[in-house]
Write an enzyme that holds these catalytic residues in place. Structure first.
Site, PDB file in Angstrom:
ATOM      1  CE  LYS A   1      -0.142   3.426   4.637  1.00 16.17           C
ATOM      2  NZ  LYS A   1      -0.082   3.609   6.078  1.00 16.17           N
TER       3      LYS A   1
ATOM      4  CG  HIS B   1      -5.813   2.394   5.057  1.00 12.73           C
ATOM      5  ND1 HIS B   1      -5.386   3.339   5.946  1.00 12.73           N
ATOM      6  CD2 HIS B   1      -4.820   1.482   4.981  1.00 12.73           C
ATOM      7  CE1 HIS B   1      -4.184   3.013   6.382  1.00 12.73           C
ATOM      8  NE2 HIS B   1      -3.812   1.886   5.807  1.00 12.73           N
TER       9      HIS B   1
ATOM     10  CD  GLU C   1      -3.791  -2.039   7.249  1.00 15.30           C
ATOM     11  OE1 GLU C   1      -2.710  -2.368   6.758  1.00 15.30           O
ATOM     12  OE2 GLU C   1      -4.341  -0.954   7.000  1.00 15.30           O
TER      13      GLU C   1
ATOM     14  CG  ASN D   1      -1.721   1.234   1.400  1.00 14.02           C
ATOM     15  OD1 ASN D   1      -1.837   2.030   0.460  1.00 14.02           O
ATOM     16  ND2 ASN D   1      -2.294   1.419   2.575  1.00 14.02           N
TER      17      ASN D   1
ATOM     18  N   GLY E   1       2.365   2.533  10.740  1.00 18.09           N
ATOM     19  CA  GLY E   1       3.379   3.557  10.551  1.00 18.09           C
ATOM     20  C   GLY E   1       4.056   3.994  11.838  1.00 18.09           C
TER      21      GLY E   1
ATOM     22  CB  SER F   1       4.886  -1.546  12.201  1.00 16.55           C
ATOM     23  OG  SER F   1       4.556  -0.178  12.367  1.00 16.55           O
TER      24      SER F   1
ATOM     25  CD  GLU G   1      -2.855   5.879   6.465  1.00 16.71           C
ATOM     26  OE1 GLU G   1      -2.799   5.889   5.226  1.00 16.71           O
ATOM     27  OE2 GLU G   1      -1.979   5.358   7.191  1.00 16.71           O
TER      28      GLU G   1
HETATM   29  P1  PGA Z   1       2.645   0.445   7.691  1.00 19.20           P
HETATM   30  O1  PGA Z   1       1.207   0.677   7.042  1.00 19.20           O
HETATM   31  O2  PGA Z   1       3.134  -0.884   7.153  1.00 19.20           O
HETATM   32  O3  PGA Z   1       3.474   1.594   7.221  1.00 19.20           O
HETATM   33  O4  PGA Z   1       2.463   0.397   9.152  1.00 19.20           O
HETATM   34  C1  PGA Z   1       0.311  -0.375   6.820  1.00 19.20           C
HETATM   35  C2  PGA Z   1      -0.952   0.166   6.211  1.00 19.20           C
HETATM   36  O5  PGA Z   1      -1.398   1.259   6.612  1.00 19.20           O
HETATM   37  O6  PGA Z   1      -1.547  -0.459   5.313  1.00 19.20           O
END
Ligand code: PGA
Length: 252
Positions: free
Chosen positions: A11, A97, A169, A9, A175, A215, A99
Site C-alpha cells: 500500500k 483493490h 478480500e 501489498n 486492516g 488480516s 481501497e
Molecule cells: P490487510 O490488507 O492484510 O492489512 O488486512 C490486505 C489487503 O488490503 O490487501
C-alpha cells in the site's frame, strides 16, 4: 495445475530506501526457505518498482505494482500507465483493490479497461473483489462478487484469462484484525471457482489461483491455506515486516 501465491501489498507505506531494505529481507528469507510451496510476490508503490526490481533480479520473488492508469498514455498528469509499469520489469499489477474502488471511485467499467491495458502490456493481474460489511449483512455478497468478476473480467478470452489471479478480500476484514473464518473464505472461494467454471470450463477453473486477503497473518495463514479453494494470500499489514511475511509464505 494452479500455483499457490503469497503476495504482499505494501500500500502507501515505506520510503524507497525502506522498501529496498524490506525487499532485500524478503529475498533473503525466500532464499533461505527450504522447499517453498508458493510463488512469492511483493506489491510496491510505483516509486519503488525500479529499485525493488534491482534487488529481486536473479532471485525467486516476483514484482507487482498496486495500480495502473485506465489510459495507455497521454495528458493524464500524475498517472502511471500499464506499459510504464511493465517497463520497470514488474510481472504483476494489483487491480480493483477495495481501497481504490472506495477512495478513488474506480468502477467496474474502469477496471475492465485497466485489466485490458495491463494484459496488453504483458502484465499478469491480481484482481481483487469482495463485499462490505453492509453487503454481507444484507446477504448480497455473492451477487456483489459476481458482478465485480463478470463486469471486469469475464469479457476476456480464455487465453487472456489465464493471466488473471483472483483475490477475494472481504472489505470488513481488511486492516481490521478481523479475518474471515477459513470456512467463510472457503465458501466464497468455492463460489468464485464455480463462476469461473461456468464461464470458462472446469479445467480453467481448476487452474485459476484464488487468494484470500484481509488480516491474514502467520497465526491464521495455515488454516486458511489448508482449504481446498484457497491458493494463498494477498497480504497488507503483515507484508511490511519480512519476518511476518515469511511466516505466511512458509505456511503451506
Ligand atoms: P490487510 O490488507 O492484510 O492489512 O488486512 C490486505 C489487503 O488490503 O490487501
Amino acid at each position: 495445475m494452479r500455483k499457490n501465491i503469497v503476495a504482499g501489498n505494501w500500500k502507501m507505506n515505506t520510503t524507497v530506501p525502506e522498501g529496498v531494505q524490506l525487499a532485500k529481507e524478503v529475498v533473503e528469507g525466500v532464499a533461505a526457505a527450504a522447499d517453498l510451496k508458493c510463488d512469492v510476490v511483493v506489491g510496491v508503490p510505483f516509486t519503488h518498482l525500479t529499485a525493488v526490481k534491482a534487488v529481486l533480479d536473479g532471485g525467486k520473488v516476483w514484482l507487482a505494482a498496486e495500480n495502473c492508469a485506465d489510459h495507455d498514455k497521454g495528458a493524464y498528469t500524475g498517472e502511471v500507465s500499464a506499459p510504464m509499469v511493465a517497463s520497470t520489469g514488474a510481472d504483476y499489477v494489483i487491480l480493483g483493490h477495495s481501497e481504490r474502488r472506495g477512495y478513488y471511485a474506480e468502477t467496474i467499467e474502469m477496471l475492465k479497461t485497466k485489466v485490458d491495458l495491463a494484459l496488453a502490456a504483458g502484465l499478469k493481474v491480481i484482481f481483487c473483489c469482495g463485499e462490505s460489511l453492509d453487503e454481507r449483512k444484507a446477504g448480497t455478497h455473492f451477487q456483489v462478487i459476481k458482478d465485480e468478476l463478470v463486469g471486469s473480467l469475464f469479457h476476456l478470452e480464455e487465453q487472456a484469462f489465464a493471466n488473471i489471479v483472483i483475490a477475494y478480500e472481504p472489505i470488513w476484514a481488511i486492516g481490521t484484525g478481523e479475518t474471515a473464518t477459513a470456512e467463510q473464505a472457503e465458501e466464497i472461494h468455492a463460489f468464485i471457482r464455480q463462476l469461473v467454471a461456468e464461464k470458462y470450463g472446469a479445467q480453467v477453473a481448476d487452474d485459476t489461483t484464488i487468494l484470500y486477503g484481509g488480516s491474514c497473518k502467520p497465526s491464521n495463514a495455515q488454516e486458511l491455506f489448508a482449504k481446498p479453494d484457497i491458493d494463498g494470500g494477498l497480504i497488507g499489514g503483515a507484508s511490511l515486516k519480512a519476518a511476518d511475511f515469511m511466516g505466511i509464505v512458509t505456511a503451506f
